[in-house]
Scaffold this active site. Structure first.
Site, short mmCIF file in Angstrom:
data_model
loop_
_atom_site.label_atom_id
_atom_site.label_comp_id
_atom_site.label_asym_id
_atom_site.label_seq_id
_atom_site.Cartn_x
_atom_site.Cartn_y
_atom_site.Cartn_z
N ILE A 180 -7.85 -9.74 -11.38
CA ILE A 180 -8.48 -9.35 -12.65
C ILE A 180 -9.89 -8.83 -12.33
O ILE A 180 -10.64 -9.47 -11.60
CB ILE A 180 -8.60 -10.57 -13.60
CG1 ILE A 180 -7.22 -11.24 -13.80
CG2 ILE A 180 -9.26 -10.19 -14.91
CD1 ILE A 180 -6.31 -10.59 -14.79
N LEU A 181 -10.22 -7.68 -12.90
CA LEU A 181 -11.51 -7.06 -12.57
C LEU A 181 -12.68 -7.77 -13.25
O LEU A 181 -12.56 -8.19 -14.41
CB LEU A 181 -11.53 -5.60 -13.03
CG LEU A 181 -10.54 -4.64 -12.39
CD1 LEU A 181 -10.86 -3.22 -12.84
CD2 LEU A 181 -10.55 -4.73 -10.87
N ASP A 186 -3.59 -4.12 -18.92
CA ASP A 186 -2.63 -3.02 -19.16
C ASP A 186 -2.75 -2.44 -20.57
O ASP A 186 -1.77 -1.96 -21.14
CB ASP A 186 -1.19 -3.47 -18.90
CG ASP A 186 -0.98 -4.00 -17.49
OD1 ASP A 186 -1.66 -3.51 -16.57
OD2 ASP A 186 -0.14 -4.90 -17.31
N GLY A 234 0.77 -1.23 0.00
CA GLY A 234 0.00 0.00 0.00
C GLY A 234 0.81 1.29 0.00
O GLY A 234 0.31 2.33 0.45
N ASN A 254 -5.16 2.69 -13.24
CA ASN A 254 -4.22 1.72 -12.67
C ASN A 254 -2.81 2.29 -12.75
O ASN A 254 -2.49 3.03 -13.67
CB ASN A 254 -4.30 0.43 -13.50
CG ASN A 254 -3.33 -0.65 -13.01
OD1 ASN A 254 -3.25 -0.91 -11.81
ND2 ASN A 254 -2.59 -1.25 -13.92
N HIS A 264 1.05 1.01 -13.14
CA HIS A 264 1.84 -0.18 -13.53
C HIS A 264 3.33 0.19 -13.48
O HIS A 264 3.72 1.24 -14.01
CB HIS A 264 1.44 -0.66 -14.93
CG HIS A 264 2.16 -1.91 -15.31
ND1 HIS A 264 1.79 -3.15 -14.83
CD2 HIS A 264 3.26 -2.10 -16.07
CE1 HIS A 264 2.64 -4.06 -15.30
NE2 HIS A 264 3.53 -3.45 -16.05
N ARG A 283 -16.31 -17.86 -8.44
CA ARG A 283 -15.77 -16.56 -8.85
C ARG A 283 -16.89 -15.52 -8.90
O ARG A 283 -16.72 -14.36 -8.55
CB ARG A 283 -15.10 -16.73 -10.23
CG ARG A 283 -14.07 -15.68 -10.56
CD ARG A 283 -12.82 -15.82 -9.71
NE ARG A 283 -11.92 -14.70 -9.91
CZ ARG A 283 -10.84 -14.48 -9.19
NH1 ARG A 283 -10.49 -15.31 -8.22
NH2 ARG A 283 -10.07 -13.44 -9.42
N ASN A 290 1.52 3.01 -2.61
CA ASN A 290 0.83 3.94 -3.52
C ASN A 290 -0.41 4.52 -2.87
O ASN A 290 -0.71 5.70 -3.05
CB ASN A 290 0.49 3.25 -4.84
CG ASN A 290 1.67 3.20 -5.78
OD1 ASN A 290 2.06 4.23 -6.35
ND2 ASN A 290 2.28 2.04 -5.93
N GLU A 302 6.17 6.22 -9.46
CA GLU A 302 4.80 5.86 -9.06
C GLU A 302 4.19 6.85 -8.08
O GLU A 302 3.06 7.31 -8.27
CB GLU A 302 4.78 4.46 -8.45
CG GLU A 302 5.20 3.39 -9.43
CD GLU A 302 5.05 1.98 -8.86
OE1 GLU A 302 4.06 1.70 -8.18
OE2 GLU A 302 5.95 1.16 -9.10
#
Ligand code: GAR
Length: 197
Positions: A93-94, A151, A12, A108, A110, A66, A14, A181
């Protein structure tokens, strides 16, 4: 006031960069409504709690399917009615439904210069291991909008970072975080909150 939901899986740092930037005014007109994690033990959750931010967790393993996990995940995000969903070191994965519902409102961070070292299997330290293995002299970080791909969404901002002799994946990861970042992500949020993006 831009209402933000932040999704996290790990340390965490970020998330901390966003909290600090809101606190010291580098991000204006925004607040974090809630932090979601797929990992109950994520240190990011402690950071959120210390900042007085509501947290919710749902761990895929604890659900029978899931779909059930996705339902809980979506419910948590929807409960905060966010204008923006920020993936800050989120390694899940969303669900497609979330991507559709929040289209153009998910970003996001990366840890590479996309399109290098990104896509399926490239996350966290693995990105830096691969950059060192390939021998690149420059790497960096990218903030981008999230679409159905991994991405592949529109790039918002990038910052280059030098790879130095003797770098280990951990040393390089830290430099990319410090120089790129933690600067790029708060700046992108401030741009969105203040109508520049
Ligand atoms: C960060 O380096 C972030 O860019 C990366 O995971 C790390 C999380 O650190 N994200 C990805 O690799 C996403 N594909 P943090 O929990 O300390 O912010």
């Amino acid at each position: 006031m831009l209402n933000i939901a932040v999704c996290v899986s790990g340390g965490g740092t970020n998330l901390q960069a966003i909290i600090d930037a809101i606190r010291d005014g580098r991000i204006k007109n925004a607040k974090i409504a809630g932090v979601f994690s797929n990992n109950r033990n994520a240190y990011a959750l402690t950071r959120a709690k210390e900042a007085g931010i509501e947290t919710k967790t749902a761990c895929p393993k604890e659900f029978s399917s899931r779909e059930e996990f996705h339902k809980a995940f979506l419910e948590a995000i929807d409960s905060w009615k966010p204008d923006l969903v920020v993936l800050a070191g989120f390694l899940v994965i969303l669900p497609e439904e979330l991507i559709r519902r929040y289209e153009g409102r998910i970003i996001n961070i990366h840890p590479s210069l996309i399109p290098s070292f990104c896509g399926t299997g490239f996350y966290g330290l693995k990105v830096h291991e691969e950059a060192l293995r390939r021998g690149v002299k420059v790497t960096g970080a990218t903030v981008h909008f999230v679409d159905e791909g991994t991405d592949t969404g529109r790039i918002i901002a990038q910052k280059a970072v030098e790879v130095l002799p003797g770098d280990t994946p951990e040393i390089l990861q830290r430099r990319v975080m410090e120089e790129a970042e933690w600067v790029l992500l708060p700046r992108a949020i401030d741009d969105i909150a203040n109508g520049r993006l």
